[in-house]
Design a protein around this motif. Structure first.
Motif, short mmCIF file in Angstrom:
data_model
loop_
_atom_site.label_atom_id
_atom_site.label_comp_id
_atom_site.label_asym_id
_atom_site.label_seq_id
_atom_site.Cartn_x
_atom_site.Cartn_y
_atom_site.Cartn_z
N ILE A 151 0.86 -1.18 0.00
CA ILE A 151 0.00 0.00 0.00
C ILE A 151 0.90 1.23 0.00
O ILE A 151 1.53 1.55 1.00
CB ILE A 151 -0.92 0.00 1.22
CG1 ILE A 151 -1.77 -1.25 1.22
CG2 ILE A 151 -1.80 1.23 1.25
CD1 ILE A 151 -2.60 -1.44 2.46
N LYS A 152 0.98 1.91 -1.12
CA LYS A 152 1.86 3.07 -1.25
C LYS A 152 1.06 4.35 -1.42
O LYS A 152 0.90 5.14 -0.50
CB LYS A 152 2.82 2.87 -2.42
CG LYS A 152 3.89 1.80 -2.15
CD LYS A 152 4.89 1.76 -3.27
CE LYS A 152 6.03 0.78 -2.96
NZ LYS A 152 7.02 0.72 -4.05
N SER A 153 0.52 4.56 -2.61
CA SER A 153 -0.19 5.81 -2.88
C SER A 153 -1.44 5.95 -2.03
O SER A 153 -1.91 7.05 -1.77
CB SER A 153 -0.55 5.90 -4.36
OG SER A 153 -1.37 4.81 -4.75
N ALA A 154 -2.00 4.83 -1.57
CA ALA A 154 -3.24 4.87 -0.79
C ALA A 154 -3.00 5.05 0.70
O ALA A 154 -3.95 5.24 1.46
CB ALA A 154 -4.02 3.58 -1.02
N PHE A 178 -7.01 4.11 -6.38
CA PHE A 178 -5.57 4.32 -6.44
C PHE A 178 -4.94 3.30 -7.38
O PHE A 178 -5.51 2.24 -7.64
CB PHE A 178 -4.92 4.16 -5.05
CG PHE A 178 -5.41 5.15 -4.03
CD1 PHE A 178 -4.81 6.38 -3.91
CD2 PHE A 178 -6.46 4.83 -3.18
CE1 PHE A 178 -5.25 7.29 -2.97
CE2 PHE A 178 -6.91 5.74 -2.23
CZ PHE A 178 -6.31 6.97 -2.13
N THR A 179 -3.75 3.63 -7.85
CA THR A 179 -2.91 2.63 -8.52
C THR A 179 -1.90 2.14 -7.50
O THR A 179 -1.16 2.93 -6.92
CB THR A 179 -2.18 3.24 -9.73
OG1 THR A 179 -3.13 3.61 -10.72
CG2 THR A 179 -1.21 2.22 -10.34
N GLU A 180 -1.90 0.83 -7.29
CA GLU A 180 -1.01 0.25 -6.28
C GLU A 180 0.04 -0.65 -6.91
O GLU A 180 0.00 -0.95 -8.11
CB GLU A 180 -1.83 -0.53 -5.25
CG GLU A 180 -2.67 0.36 -4.35
CD GLU A 180 -1.85 1.42 -3.65
OE1 GLU A 180 -0.67 1.19 -3.33
OE2 GLU A 180 -2.38 2.51 -3.42
N LYS A 181 0.99 -1.08 -6.11
CA LYS A 181 2.08 -1.93 -6.56
C LYS A 181 1.97 -3.30 -5.91
O LYS A 181 1.71 -3.41 -4.71
CB LYS A 181 3.44 -1.31 -6.23
CG LYS A 181 3.67 0.06 -6.86
CD LYS A 181 3.71 -0.03 -8.39
CE LYS A 181 4.01 1.34 -9.00
NZ LYS A 181 4.03 1.26 -10.48
N ILE A 182 2.17 -4.34 -6.70
CA ILE A 182 2.09 -5.71 -6.21
C ILE A 182 3.44 -6.39 -6.40
O ILE A 182 4.10 -6.21 -7.43
CB ILE A 182 1.00 -6.50 -6.96
CG1 ILE A 182 -0.38 -5.89 -6.66
CG2 ILE A 182 1.00 -7.97 -6.59
CD1 ILE A 182 -1.53 -6.58 -7.36
#
Length: 254
Positions: free
Chosen positions: A4-7, A190-194
């Motif tokens: 969870i980065k941008s969120a 949001f756009t998140e990273k996995i």
């Protein structure tokens, strides 16, 4: 698997866990547990955490890593749709990240989980949910690996007669929460990273299920085609650390 980065700012805005009892719905590898522990350390909060998952295979390593960060840490194996071991109105905050879609692989069971969340939360308690957007609701070309991976996993699951994750659109989740009794509901996309390595391992696990198992369709061309698609996708993203995925954070209050 999920980062969870941008969120993160939206997720934690106004949340104070000092002296609070927190329920984490869906322990998995402990990514969200790590995030909660990080916030507790940064703010020097005295926090009790109960983390629940249907799979307890990572509990030992998580407890060893994080037990000193909390006033108390309890890892419990259980189904979020039946929290009978947690008292009514005993939880201050519930954090459920990337888990409801897993619960909802059995249709309507996520609603039972929401009812349990409402029951165990104290009046005024906060519910924080992070989820992926349904694949049909976004432009899949903006998320090539995410889209291809999900379609392959779901196709293999359908072919094998297996359950699979059902992502819930935030508008539909909002209606479910209102029906359950929650209020003050807000959400943002949001756009998140996995983590690509773990996501790829899960994809390969589905491929092995297809290869090793038998199915009543017995169509070698379909099996070979899905196996080929899987291997091509794994090769295409080999060496990739993470990939983008469309997600959302939803917050509500009892």
């Amino acid at each position: 698997m999920y980062k969870i980065k941008s969120a993160e700012k939206f997720l934690w805005d106004g949340i104070d866990l000092e002296g609070k009892k927190v329920l984490e719905g869906g322990t998995s590898w402990g990514n969200t547990t790590d995030l909660i522990a990080k916030k507790v350390r940064e703010n020097q909060w005295s926090t009790e955490l109960i983390s629940i998952d249907i799979d307890d295979s990572h509990f030992e390593e998580i407890e060893e890593r994080l037990q000193n960060d909390f006033k108390s840490l309890s890892l419990r194996r259980g189904d979020l749709s039946n929290l009978d071991f947690i008292d009514d109105q005993s939880i201050d905050v519930i954090i459920c990240n990337y888990t409801l879609s897993s619960v909802d692989q059995f249709p309507m069971r996520a609603l039972s989980a929401l009812k349990e969340f409402y029951r165990v939360l104290k009046p005024g308690g906060d519910l924080l949910i992070t989820e992926e957007m349904p694949i049909w609701s976004v432009d899949s070309t903006s998320y090539p690996y995410w889209s291809k991976r999900l379609r392959i996993i779901k196709s293999i699951s359908v072919l094998r007669g297996m359950s699979y994750f059902n992502e819930i659109h935030p508008k539909d989740l909002e209606v479910s929460l209102i029906t359950t009794g929650f209020k003050d509901i807000i959400w943002n996309e949001f756009t998140e990273k996995i983590n690509a390595e773990r996501a790829t391992k899960f994809l390969d696990k589905r491929k092995q299920t297809l290869i090793k198992g038998s199915d009543d369709l017995e169509n070698k061309k379909v099996n070979d085609g899905l196996t080929e698609l899987t291997e091509e996708l794994v090769k295409e993203f080999s060496g990739t650390e993470e990939f983008s995925a469309p997600g959302y954070v939803l917050r509500g209050r009892k």
